[in-house]
Write a protein that holds these residues in place. Structure first.
Motif, PDB file in Angstrom:
ATOM      1  N   TYR A   1       0.832  -1.204   0.000  1.00 38.83           N
ATOM      2  CA  TYR A   1       0.000   0.000   0.000  1.00 38.83           C
ATOM      3  C   TYR A   1       0.868   1.256   0.000  1.00 38.83           C
ATOM      4  O   TYR A   1       0.593   2.223  -0.717  1.00 38.83           O
ATOM      5  CB  TYR A   1      -0.926  -0.019   1.216  1.00 38.83           C
ATOM      6  N   LEU A   2       1.937   1.250   0.774  1.00 37.93           N
ATOM      7  CA  LEU A   2       2.832   2.399   0.817  1.00 37.93           C
ATOM      8  C   LEU A   2       3.462   2.667  -0.551  1.00 37.93           C
ATOM      9  O   LEU A   2       3.703   3.827  -0.911  1.00 37.93           O
ATOM     10  CB  LEU A   2       3.925   2.175   1.863  1.00 37.93           C
ATOM     11  N   MET A   3       3.715   1.613  -1.304  1.00 36.41           N
ATOM     12  CA  MET A   3       4.325   1.783  -2.619  1.00 36.41           C
ATOM     13  C   MET A   3       3.416   2.516  -3.597  1.00 36.41           C
ATOM     14  O   MET A   3       3.888   3.102  -4.576  1.00 36.41           O
ATOM     15  CB  MET A   3       4.724   0.422  -3.203  1.00 36.41           C
ATOM     16  N   THR A   4       2.114   2.491  -3.339  1.00 37.17           N
ATOM     17  CA  THR A   4       1.199   3.218  -4.223  1.00 37.17           C
ATOM     18  C   THR A   4       1.354   4.728  -4.074  1.00 37.17           C
ATOM     19  O   THR A   4       0.814   5.487  -4.888  1.00 37.17           O
ATOM     20  CB  THR A   4      -0.266   2.827  -3.943  1.00 37.17           C
ATOM     21  N   PHE A   5       2.082   5.170  -3.057  1.00 37.58           N
ATOM     22  CA  PHE A   5       2.346   6.594  -2.886  1.00 37.58           C
ATOM     23  C   PHE A   5       3.631   7.023  -3.590  1.00 37.58           C
ATOM     24  O   PHE A   5       3.960   8.207  -3.627  1.00 37.58           O
ATOM     25  CB  PHE A   5       2.440   6.939  -1.394  1.00 37.58           C
TER      26      PHE A   5
ATOM     27  N   SER B   1      -2.343   4.341 -13.110  1.00 30.15           N
ATOM     28  CA  SER B   1      -2.951   4.663 -14.401  1.00 30.15           C
ATOM     29  C   SER B   1      -4.333   5.269 -14.235  1.00 30.15           C
ATOM     30  O   SER B   1      -4.847   5.905 -15.144  1.00 30.15           O
ATOM     31  CB  SER B   1      -3.052   3.396 -15.265  1.00 30.15           C
ATOM     32  N   ASN B   2      -4.930   5.078 -13.061  1.00 27.64           N
ATOM     33  CA  ASN B   2      -6.257   5.624 -12.774  1.00 27.64           C
ATOM     34  C   ASN B   2      -6.168   7.138 -12.577  1.00 27.64           C
ATOM     35  O   ASN B   2      -5.432   7.616 -11.704  1.00 27.64           O
ATOM     36  CB  ASN B   2      -6.828   4.948 -11.527  1.00 27.64           C
ATOM     37  N   LEU B   3      -6.913   7.901 -13.370  1.00 29.40           N
ATOM     38  CA  LEU B   3      -6.820   9.351 -13.325  1.00 29.40           C
ATOM     39  C   LEU B   3      -7.284   9.931 -11.993  1.00 29.40           C
ATOM     40  O   LEU B   3      -6.701  10.901 -11.484  1.00 29.40           O
ATOM     41  CB  LEU B   3      -7.638   9.963 -14.470  1.00 29.40           C
ATOM     42  N   GLN B   4      -8.337   9.351 -11.416  1.00 26.97           N
ATOM     43  CA  GLN B   4      -8.842   9.859 -10.139  1.00 26.97           C
ATOM     44  C   GLN B   4      -7.813   9.645  -9.022  1.00 26.97           C
ATOM     45  O   GLN B   4      -7.591  10.533  -8.194  1.00 26.97           O
ATOM     46  CB  GLN B   4     -10.166   9.188  -9.793  1.00 26.97           C
ATOM     47  N   LEU B   5      -7.202   8.466  -9.008  1.00 24.89           N
ATOM     48  CA  LEU B   5      -6.182   8.200  -7.998  1.00 24.89           C
ATOM     49  C   LEU B   5      -4.954   9.064  -8.234  1.00 24.89           C
ATOM     50  O   LEU B   5      -4.344   9.572  -7.285  1.00 24.89           O
ATOM     51  CB  LEU B   5      -5.808   6.718  -8.015  1.00 24.89           C
TER      52      LEU B   5
ATOM     53  N   THR C   1       3.394  11.480  -7.791  1.00 24.37           N
ATOM     54  CA  THR C   1       3.971  10.214  -8.265  1.00 24.37           C
ATOM     55  C   THR C   1       4.521  10.327  -9.688  1.00 24.37           C
ATOM     56  O   THR C   1       5.307   9.472 -10.102  1.00 24.37           O
ATOM     57  CB  THR C   1       2.932   9.085  -8.212  1.00 24.37           C
ATOM     58  N   ILE C   2       4.136  11.374 -10.424  1.00 21.07           N
ATOM     59  CA  ILE C   2       4.690  11.547 -11.772  1.00 21.07           C
ATOM     60  C   ILE C   2       6.173  11.905 -11.696  1.00 21.07           C
ATOM     61  O   ILE C   2       6.903  11.824 -12.696  1.00 21.07           O
ATOM     62  CB  ILE C   2       3.915  12.620 -12.566  1.00 21.07           C
ATOM     63  N   ILE C   3       6.653  12.284 -10.509  1.00 19.68           N
ATOM     64  CA  ILE C   3       8.078  12.531 -10.287  1.00 19.68           C
ATOM     65  C   ILE C   3       8.716  11.389  -9.502  1.00 19.68           C
ATOM     66  O   ILE C   3       9.789  10.903  -9.867  1.00 19.68           O
ATOM     67  CB  ILE C   3       8.291  13.862  -9.545  1.00 19.68           C
TER      68      ILE C   3
ATOM     69  N   GLY D   1      -5.848  -1.354 -11.348  1.00 20.62           N
ATOM     70  CA  GLY D   1      -4.749  -1.692 -10.453  1.00 20.62           C
ATOM     71  C   GLY D   1      -3.377  -1.589 -11.069  1.00 20.62           C
ATOM     72  O   GLY D   1      -2.408  -2.130 -10.520  1.00 20.62           O
ATOM     73  N   SER D   2      -3.254  -0.891 -12.194  1.00 17.81           N
ATOM     74  CA  SER D   2      -1.959  -0.764 -12.872  1.00 17.81           C
ATOM     75  C   SER D   2      -1.157   0.405 -12.295  1.00 17.81           C
ATOM     76  O   SER D   2      -1.666   1.524 -12.167  1.00 17.81           O
ATOM     77  CB  SER D   2      -2.168  -0.551 -14.373  1.00 17.81           C
ATOM     78  N   PHE D   3       0.095   0.130 -11.951  1.00 16.20           N
ATOM     79  CA  PHE D   3       1.021   1.153 -11.463  1.00 16.20           C
ATOM     80  C   PHE D   3       2.335   1.025 -12.229  1.00 16.20           C
ATOM     81  O   PHE D   3       2.666  -0.050 -12.720  1.00 16.20           O
ATOM     82  CB  PHE D   3       1.282   0.987  -9.963  1.00 16.20           C
ATOM     83  N   MET D   4       3.061   2.121 -12.283  1.00 15.81           N
ATOM     84  CA  MET D   4       4.343   2.112 -12.991  1.00 15.81           C
ATOM     85  C   MET D   4       5.429   2.700 -12.094  1.00 15.81           C
ATOM     86  O   MET D   4       5.202   3.683 -11.379  1.00 15.81           O
ATOM     87  CB  MET D   4       4.246   2.936 -14.276  1.00 15.81           C
ATOM     88  N   MET D   5       6.618   2.103 -12.137  1.00 19.35           N
ATOM     89  CA  MET D   5       7.780   2.631 -11.430  1.00 19.35           C
ATOM     90  C   MET D   5       9.034   2.327 -12.234  1.00 19.35           C
ATOM     91  O   MET D   5       9.041   1.441 -13.097  1.00 19.35           O
ATOM     92  CB  MET D   5       7.888   2.026 -10.027  1.00 19.35           C
TER      93      MET D   5
END
Length: 305
Positions: free
Chosen positions: A51-55, A60-64, A71-73, A139-143
């Protein structure tokens, strides 16, 4: 530990050290995260770590994303896999050295940050407009720094297409072909398991190409970024004490001396013709590789006129 902190302080106290600073930030964040992940997983808090990693990773969700816009940085300084950060940092070092030598530290930072931003924006846009990706957006995230790194890579290949690297088991190869292979691999991976990451690569590649093209045309897209960084840098830097200048009566200033000096030496962003002639003479005698980084930058700036 004292030695480690001394190394950290030394890395960030030196000027003209942007490449090592970027790599250092990535490595420190990676080390901190894997230690935290290990501790939290062993203590039964693995879900909390996820959960912490989502910060830090980009959704990819625009609302989140609207709630975690930073997170774009942070995403392009975040890695959790060893080989992921290893290959990214190796490529950043190899190609970043070229950018740093020919364009300077500030433009290396511009490429890294703008490449990451471009990759993030392309990721958001594609996952919210392309039907194939929309089905996989939940549920898609990028790092990872791949978008930033490929921006530096393509920029170097655009600036110095025939520069040669000696690759193990392959031999000498021009960097324009290395960059081309990386772009083709990203295109082919845009429908695979790491579609988001590969699409971010393409955004970074486009940024790297057009950044150098615009720079060669006399326009630097990184000026607003440097203005922002300069503002924050000024907040944390100590002001230098006031210096008192005095005139030496034994060496009086004359207008003729001042005018001759100004005509002989150009400004930092506009080298004089005399400086360019001296650089060209040095090339004719000792070759291009004998030039210093500052001389190469002056020659590049003169070529934009």
């Amino acid at each position: 530990m004292t030695s480690i902190f001394d190394d950290i302080r030394s890395a960030f106290s030196k000027g003209n050290n942007a490449l090592h600073q970027l790599i250092f930030i990535n490595v420190v964040v990676f080390a901190a995260l894997i230690i935290l992940r290990t501790v939290m997983t062993l203590s039964g808090s693995g879900g909390t770590f996820a959960y912490l990693m989502t910060f830090l990773s980009m959704p990819s969700n625009l609302q989140l994303f609207a709630l975690r816009f930073w997170t774009i940085i942070t995403y392009f300084f975040t890695h959790l896999e060893f080989f992921h950060i290893l290959f990214n940092m190796l490529n950043l070092y190899w190609f970043g050295m070229l950018i740093r030598e020919y364009l300077g530290d500030k433009r290396l930072v511009n490429l890294y940050v703008l490449g990451g931003l471009a990759g993030g924006l392309i990721y958001l846009l594609s996952y919210n407009t392309i039907p194939y990706l929309q089905l996989r957006a939940e549920g898609s995230f990028m790092m990872g720094a791949s978008g930033s790194v490929i921006a530096v890579m393509v920029a170097a290949a655009t600036l110095l297409p025939n520069y040669t690297f000696n690759l193990i088991l392959i031999g000498p190869i021009r960097i324009k072909y290395i960059a081309l292979v990386m772009v083709l691999l990203s295109i082919s991976g845009a429908t695979g398991g790491n579609a988001g990451g590969n699409i971010a690569h393409l955004g970074g590649a486009l940024l790297g190409f057009f950044y150098v093209r615009q720079l060669q045309g006399g326009s630097d897209w990184g000026r607003p970024l440097q203005a922002i960084l300069g503002f924050f840098r000024g907040l944390f830097q100590r002001r230098s004490p006031l210096k008192v200048a005095y005139k030496n009566p034994n060496r009086p200033y004359t207008a003729s001396a001042g005018s001759s000096m100004s005509s002989a030496v150009g400004t930092p962003g506009n080298p004089s013709q005399l400086e360019i002639d001296q650089i060209l003479d040095k090339i004719s005698v000792s070759g291009y590789e004998s030039l210093t980084k500052e001389e190469k930058q002056k020659l590049f700036k003169a070529s934009q006129k």
